[in-house]
Structure formats: structure tokens, C-alpha cells
Design an enzyme around this catalytic site. Structure first.
Site, PDB file in Angstrom:
ATOM      1  N   ASN A   9       0.879  -1.171   0.000  1.00  7.29           N
ATOM      2  CA  ASN A   9       0.000   0.000   0.000  1.00  7.29           C
ATOM      3  C   ASN A   9       0.912   1.215   0.000  1.00  7.29           C
ATOM      4  O   ASN A   9       1.485   1.554   1.027  1.00  7.29           O
ATOM      5  CB  ASN A   9      -0.907  -0.026   1.240  1.00  7.29           C
ATOM      6  CG  ASN A   9      -1.702   1.265   1.395  1.00  7.29           C
ATOM      7  OD1 ASN A   9      -1.736   2.098   0.483  1.00  7.29           O
ATOM      8  ND2 ASN A   9      -2.352   1.433   2.545  1.00  7.29           N
ATOM      9  N   LYS A  11       0.184   4.213  -0.215  1.00  9.67           N
ATOM     10  CA  LYS A  11      -0.431   5.417   0.372  1.00  9.67           C
ATOM     11  C   LYS A  11      -0.157   6.612  -0.559  1.00  9.67           C
ATOM     12  O   LYS A  11      -0.058   6.416  -1.776  1.00  9.67           O
ATOM     13  CB  LYS A  11       0.060   5.635   1.808  1.00  9.67           C
ATOM     14  CG  LYS A  11      -0.138   4.356   2.652  1.00  9.67           C
ATOM     15  CD  LYS A  11       0.006   4.541   4.126  1.00  9.67           C
ATOM     16  CE  LYS A  11      -0.213   3.195   4.820  1.00  9.67           C
ATOM     17  NZ  LYS A  11      -0.186   3.297   6.274  1.00  9.67           N
ATOM     18  N   HIS A  94      -9.605   1.081   4.718  1.00  4.82           N
ATOM     19  CA  HIS A  94      -8.329   1.275   5.428  1.00  4.82           C
ATOM     20  C   HIS A  94      -8.567   2.210   6.618  1.00  4.82           C
ATOM     21  O   HIS A  94      -9.364   3.147   6.531  1.00  4.82           O
ATOM     22  CB  HIS A  94      -7.278   1.862   4.484  1.00  4.82           C
ATOM     23  CG  HIS A  94      -5.910   1.837   5.081  1.00  4.82           C
ATOM     24  ND1 HIS A  94      -5.498   2.772   5.994  1.00  4.82           N
ATOM     25  CD2 HIS A  94      -4.880   0.971   4.935  1.00  4.82           C
ATOM     26  CE1 HIS A  94      -4.259   2.479   6.375  1.00  4.82           C
ATOM     27  NE2 HIS A  94      -3.864   1.392   5.753  1.00  4.82           N
ATOM     28  N   GLU A  96      -6.972   4.610   7.748  1.00  7.68           N
ATOM     29  CA  GLU A  96      -6.762   6.036   7.472  1.00  7.68           C
ATOM     30  C   GLU A  96      -8.000   6.640   6.805  1.00  7.68           C
ATOM     31  O   GLU A  96      -8.346   7.798   7.053  1.00  7.68           O
ATOM     32  CB  GLU A  96      -5.495   6.221   6.616  1.00  7.68           C
ATOM     33  CG  GLU A  96      -4.239   5.985   7.457  1.00  7.68           C
ATOM     34  CD  GLU A  96      -3.035   5.463   6.711  1.00  7.68           C
ATOM     35  OE1 GLU A  96      -2.974   5.561   5.469  1.00  7.68           O
ATOM     36  OE2 GLU A  96      -2.128   4.932   7.392  1.00  7.68           O
ATOM     37  N   GLU A 166      -5.423  -4.945  10.384  1.00  3.02           N
ATOM     38  CA  GLU A 166      -4.409  -3.911  10.611  1.00  3.02           C
ATOM     39  C   GLU A 166      -4.713  -3.184  11.913  1.00  3.02           C
ATOM     40  O   GLU A 166      -5.537  -2.248  11.922  1.00  3.02           O
ATOM     41  CB  GLU A 166      -4.417  -2.895   9.459  1.00  3.02           C
ATOM     42  CG  GLU A 166      -4.068  -3.489   8.113  1.00  3.02           C
ATOM     43  CD  GLU A 166      -3.484  -2.456   7.167  1.00  3.02           C
ATOM     44  OE1 GLU A 166      -2.392  -2.710   6.646  1.00  3.02           O
ATOM     45  OE2 GLU A 166      -4.097  -1.388   6.973  1.00  3.02           O
ATOM     46  N   GLY A 172       2.483   2.311  10.771  1.00  6.58           N
ATOM     47  CA  GLY A 172       3.423   3.419  10.643  1.00  6.58           C
ATOM     48  C   GLY A 172       4.121   3.781  11.942  1.00  6.58           C
ATOM     49  O   GLY A 172       4.776   4.820  12.036  1.00  6.58           O
ATOM     50  N   SER A 211       3.453  -2.171  10.304  1.00  5.57           N
ATOM     51  CA  SER A 211       4.901  -2.231  10.541  1.00  5.57           C
ATOM     52  C   SER A 211       5.514  -3.584  10.208  1.00  5.57           C
ATOM     53  O   SER A 211       6.401  -4.056  10.926  1.00  5.57           O
ATOM     54  CB  SER A 211       5.222  -1.810  11.982  1.00  5.57           C
ATOM     55  OG  SER A 211       4.811  -0.471  12.214  1.00  5.57           O
TER      56      SER A 211
HETATM   57  P1  13P Z   1       3.044   0.360   7.665  1.00  9.10           P
HETATM   58  O1  13P Z   1       3.546  -0.921   7.085  1.00  9.10           O
HETATM   59  O2  13P Z   1       3.772   1.567   7.198  1.00  9.10           O
HETATM   60  O3  13P Z   1       2.911   0.273   9.168  1.00  9.10           O
HETATM   61  O4  13P Z   1       1.545   0.563   7.118  1.00  9.10           O
HETATM   62  C1  13P Z   1       0.642  -0.476   7.196  1.00  9.10           C
HETATM   63  C2  13P Z   1      -0.565  -0.146   6.412  1.00  9.10           C
HETATM   64  O5  13P Z   1      -1.313   0.743   6.745  1.00  9.10           O
HETATM   65  C3  13P Z   1      -0.797  -0.895   5.174  1.00  9.10           C
HETATM   66  O6  13P Z   1      -2.068  -0.655   4.671  1.00  9.10           O
END
Ligand code: 13P
Length: 248
Positions: A9, A11, A94, A96, A166, A172, A211
Site C-alpha cells: 500500500n 499510500k 483502510h 486512514e 491492521e 506506521g 509495521s
Molecule cells: P506500515 O507498514 O507503514 O505500518 O503501514 C501499514 C498499512 O497501513 C498498510 O495498509
């Protein structure tokens, strides 16, 4: 036996030049991979992903989709548009999107349905916040997010989807769920699906995200109900993403 899937992803990262270098590396290495592999890229780069990955083992997809088919929805992108750019996958729900853009369980369920109807494979993201984990309601939250989709689309729809657990506190942050913490929630999700359809539950790919790095991927992917990963930051670094794919 479920096959493993590693999906990146990206982002809101990248530009034409850095994307191209990353896509080229992933494409070259993909021939030797035994897991499924995909990248979910920002909308403007779908054509670049399509041009770079067509004919390879790597699939691509979007990170969001409108619940509507078409119309006066400024700034939105429909599932049919994603299909036109060769997408196989799309992320739905997601954390976010839920936290920053107010996506409710009902909206996520509608987006999931729109994606499926267009022939995309939705990757449905679920997960609890730190406060929810500390309050001991991880199972309640994840079940509520899952049930919203099952009641809107039916249990058989999950047979055409991928799930991603997740935990919001692990995204992150560099703070990964332990393999056992993740396994516990993956098993809970699979058990919840099995209450309605054992065969769908058995075949369902449930990815872990939060992560995931080359150094922790192998122990996560070794757990019986973890069928791969949804990778954020590490998916932007070719060596790291490919090392995670190799771990799968
Ligand atoms: P990270 O791997 O940066 O923690 O992000 C995970 C994520 O949100 C994947 O959709």
C-alpha cells in the site's frame, strides 16, 4: 492450502521516476516468487502500474473506491474506472480512510459491494485503535467491522475478497503486533466467518498489516491464520518489499 499474498500500500507516496524504478525491480524479481504479489498505488499512477506490470505475476490496484457507480461525485473514482486500468484489487476501509475521511462501517460495506460488483477483489481492512485494544474490545470492534460487510453483501461475497487485519496502533509506528497477538485476531476473524460458512472461512486469505518489515515478516507469516501481509512503508523500498515477499 491457502496461498500467501503480499500487497503493498503505497499510500500517498511516489512520483513517476521513483515509481518506475520500484515497479521495474518488483517486476523483475516477481518471476521467482511463489506467493501472490500486488501493489496498491495512488490513482494517477494506475496507468503507470498497468504499463509496467502487465504480463507479470504482480497485480495492481487502487487504495479506495466510490460506493457509487457514476454521477456528480466530484473527486471520486468508480470501481469501473479501476477495472479499465486493469486493477485486480482495491483497498476498502483502510483505517486512514475511516479515521481521516469519516468512512463509516456502512460506507465501507457499500464500497465493498461496489468493488465486487465491478469484478474487483476488495481487500477489506479491519482493526482496532490502541484505546480499543486497551479497553479489551478488539474482538468486538473487528467483528462489528466485518459483520457490516457480511450483512450488506452476504457471506459468499467474502469468498471473492481478501481481508486485512491492521491494528491501528501498529500502522506506521514501528510497533508490530506480536505474531501471537496477530494470530489471535486472525483466528477470531476466521471463526466468525466460519459461523456462517466453513468453506469460505477456510479459503479466506487474511493478511496482517502494521509495521511489517523484512525482519519480522517470517515469524508473522509462519502463524497458521496469517496468509500474508499488507505493507505500507516497507513497500516503497524495493529490497524490503521483495524480502517480505520472499518471506511469504
Ligand atoms: P506500515 O507498514 O507503514 O505500518 O503501514 C501499514 C498499512 O497501513 C498498510 O495498509
Amino acid at each position: 492450502m491457502r496461498t500467501k499474498l503480499v500487497a503493498g500500500n503505497w499510500k500517498m507516496h511516489g512520483n513517476l521516476a521513483t515509481n518506475q524504478a520500484l515497479l521495474n525491480r518488483v517486476r523483475e524479481a516477481s518471476a521467482g516468487l511463489s506467493c501472490g504479489c500486488a501493489v496498491c498505488v495512488p490513482f494517477p499512477y494506475l496507468a503507470q502500474a498497468q504499463a509496467s506490470l502487465a504480463g507479470s505475476k504482480v497485480a495492481w490496484g487502487g487504495q479506495n473506491v466510490s460506493e457509487h457507480g457514476q454521477g456528480a461525485y466530484t473527486g471520486e473514482v468508480s470501481a469501473a474506472m479501476l477495472v479499465e486500468f486493469g486493477c485486480r484489487y482495491v483497498l476498502v476501509g483502510h483505517s486512514e480512510r475511516r479515521a481521516l475521511y469519516g468512512e463509516t462501517d456502512a460506507m465501507v460495506a457499500a464500497k465493498f459491494a461496489a468493488a465486487l460488483q465491478a469484478g474487483l477483489t476488495p481487500i477489506l481492512c479491519v482493526g482496532e485503535t490502541l484505546a480499543e485494544r486497551e479497553a479489551g474490545i478488539t474482538g468486538v470492534v473487528v467483528t462489528r467491522q466485518l459483520d457490516a460487510v457480511i450483512s450488506a453483501s452476504g457471506i459468499s461475497a467474502l469468498g471473492k475478497a481478501v481481508l486485512a487485519y491492521e491494528p491501528v496502533w501498529a500502522i506506521g509506528t514501528g510497533k508490530t503486533a506480536s505474531p501471537q497477538q496477530a494470530q489471535d485476531v486472525h483466528a477470531l476473524i476466521r471463526a466468525r466467518v466460519a459461523e456462517s460458512d466453513a468453506a469460505v472461512a477456510q479459503g479466506l486469505q487474511i493478511l496482517y498489516g502494521g509495521s511489517v518489515k523484512p525482519g519480522n515478516a517470517q515469524e508473522l507469516f509462519a502463524m497458521p491464520d496469517i496468509d500474508g501481509g499488507l505493507i505500507g512503508g516497507a513497500s516503497l523500498v524495493a529490497d524490503d518489499f521483495l524480502a517480505i515477499c520472499s518471506a511469504a
